[in-house]
Design a protein around this motif. Structure first.
Motif, mmCIF file in Angstrom:
data_model
loop_
_atom_site.group_PDB
_atom_site.id
_atom_site.type_symbol
_atom_site.label_atom_id
_atom_site.label_comp_id
_atom_site.label_asym_id
_atom_site.label_seq_id
_atom_site.Cartn_x
_atom_site.Cartn_y
_atom_site.Cartn_z
ATOM 1 N N ARG A 46 0.873 -1.251 -0.146
ATOM 2 C CA ARG A 46 -0.076 0.027 -0.066
ATOM 3 C C ARG A 46 0.962 1.061 0.171
ATOM 4 N NH1 ARG A 46 -4.577 -2.263 0.789
ATOM 5 N NH2 ARG A 46 -4.889 -4.017 2.076
ATOM 6 N N PHE A 47 0.452 2.208 -0.787
ATOM 7 C CA PHE A 47 1.133 3.519 -0.640
ATOM 8 C C PHE A 47 0.077 4.447 -0.854
ATOM 9 C CE2 PHE A 47 0.743 1.943 -4.841
ATOM 10 C CZ PHE A 47 0.429 3.343 -5.899
ATOM 11 N N THR A 48 0.838 6.093 -0.537
ATOM 12 C CA THR A 48 0.010 7.202 -0.742
ATOM 13 C C THR A 48 0.543 7.989 -2.113
ATOM 14 O OG1 THR A 48 -0.728 7.137 1.457
ATOM 15 C CG2 THR A 48 -0.959 9.216 0.106
ATOM 16 N N ARG A 49 -0.266 8.275 -2.792
ATOM 17 C CA ARG A 49 0.253 9.095 -3.937
ATOM 18 C C ARG A 49 -0.643 10.109 -4.443
ATOM 19 N NH1 ARG A 49 1.801 6.312 -9.929
ATOM 20 N NH2 ARG A 49 2.827 8.021 -10.697
ATOM 21 N N LYS A 53 -4.825 6.943 -1.234
ATOM 22 C CA LYS A 53 -4.458 5.733 -0.962
ATOM 23 C C LYS A 53 -4.758 4.814 -1.915
ATOM 24 C CE LYS A 53 -4.397 6.944 3.870
ATOM 25 N NZ LYS A 53 -4.710 6.720 5.219
ATOM 26 N N SER A 54 -3.647 3.859 -2.184
ATOM 27 C CA SER A 54 -4.027 2.774 -3.200
ATOM 28 C C SER A 54 -3.159 1.686 -2.972
ATOM 29 C CB SER A 54 -3.447 3.415 -4.501
ATOM 30 O OG SER A 54 -3.669 2.679 -5.690
ATOM 31 N N SER A 55 -2.928 0.575 -3.577
ATOM 32 C CA SER A 55 -2.241 -0.390 -3.404
ATOM 33 C C SER A 55 -1.978 -1.335 -4.473
ATOM 34 C CB SER A 55 -2.963 -1.516 -2.431
ATOM 35 O OG SER A 55 -4.160 -1.961 -3.021
#
Length: 125
Positions: A46-49, A53-55
Motif C-alpha cells: 500500500r502507498f499514498t500518491r 491511498k492505493s495498493s
C-alpha cells in the motif's frame, strides 16, 4: 487576466508538466515486450500518491530475453487476479532487460494534445 496571458500561462504549465512526465512515457513507448511466468503467490504493498491511498499487488516473474533468464517484480492494481503459473505480457527496457517498465496510459501526451486543441480554439475566438 486577459486571454493572451491565460494562454501563455497554460502553455508554460504544459511545458513544465511535459518535462516531468515525458521521460517515463518515452520509456514505456520504447519498451520491448515479452511473455513472463508468474512464479510467486504475490503480496500487497500500500502507498499514498498525490493524497490518495492505493495498493499494488506484486508478483515475482521469470522471463527470457535473448536466451538469458531474468527474475523481476511485476505488479497490477487489481489485487489477487493472477495466480502462480499464469503467463503475462511484460514490458522491459530494451537497453536493460532487468528493468521492468510500468504500463500506463500516455497521460501527458493526451494532456498536451488537449492543450494544443484548447489553445487553437482560444486563439480563434
Amino acid at each position: 487576466m486577459d486571454k493572451r496571458a491565460a494562454i501563455i500561462t497554460f502553455v508554460v504549465i504544459t511545458i513544465i508538466l511535459s518535462i516531468c512526465y515525458l521521460p517515463s512515457e518515452y520509456e514505456y513507448i520504447t519498451a520491448q515486450k515479452t511473455k513472463a511466468v508468474i512464479c510467486s503467490d504475490g503480496y500487497t504493498q500500500r502507498f499514498t500518491r498525490f493524497g490518495s491511498k492505493s495498493s499494488h499487488f506484486y508478483y515475482t516473474v521469470e522471463y527470457e530475453v535473448d536466451g538469458q533468464k531474468y527474475v523481476s517484480q511485476f505488479y497490477q492494481t487489481k489485487v489477487g487476479t493472477l495466480q502462480k503459473g499464469n503467463i503475462v505480457t511484460l514490458y522491459y527496457k530494451g537497453s536493460n532487460p532487468e528493468k521492468v517498465v510500468e504500463v500506463s496510459l500516455p497521460i501527458m501526451s493526451i494532456f498536451i494534445l488537449l492543450s494544443v486543441i484548447a489553445v487553437i480554439r482560444a486563439c480563434r475566438n
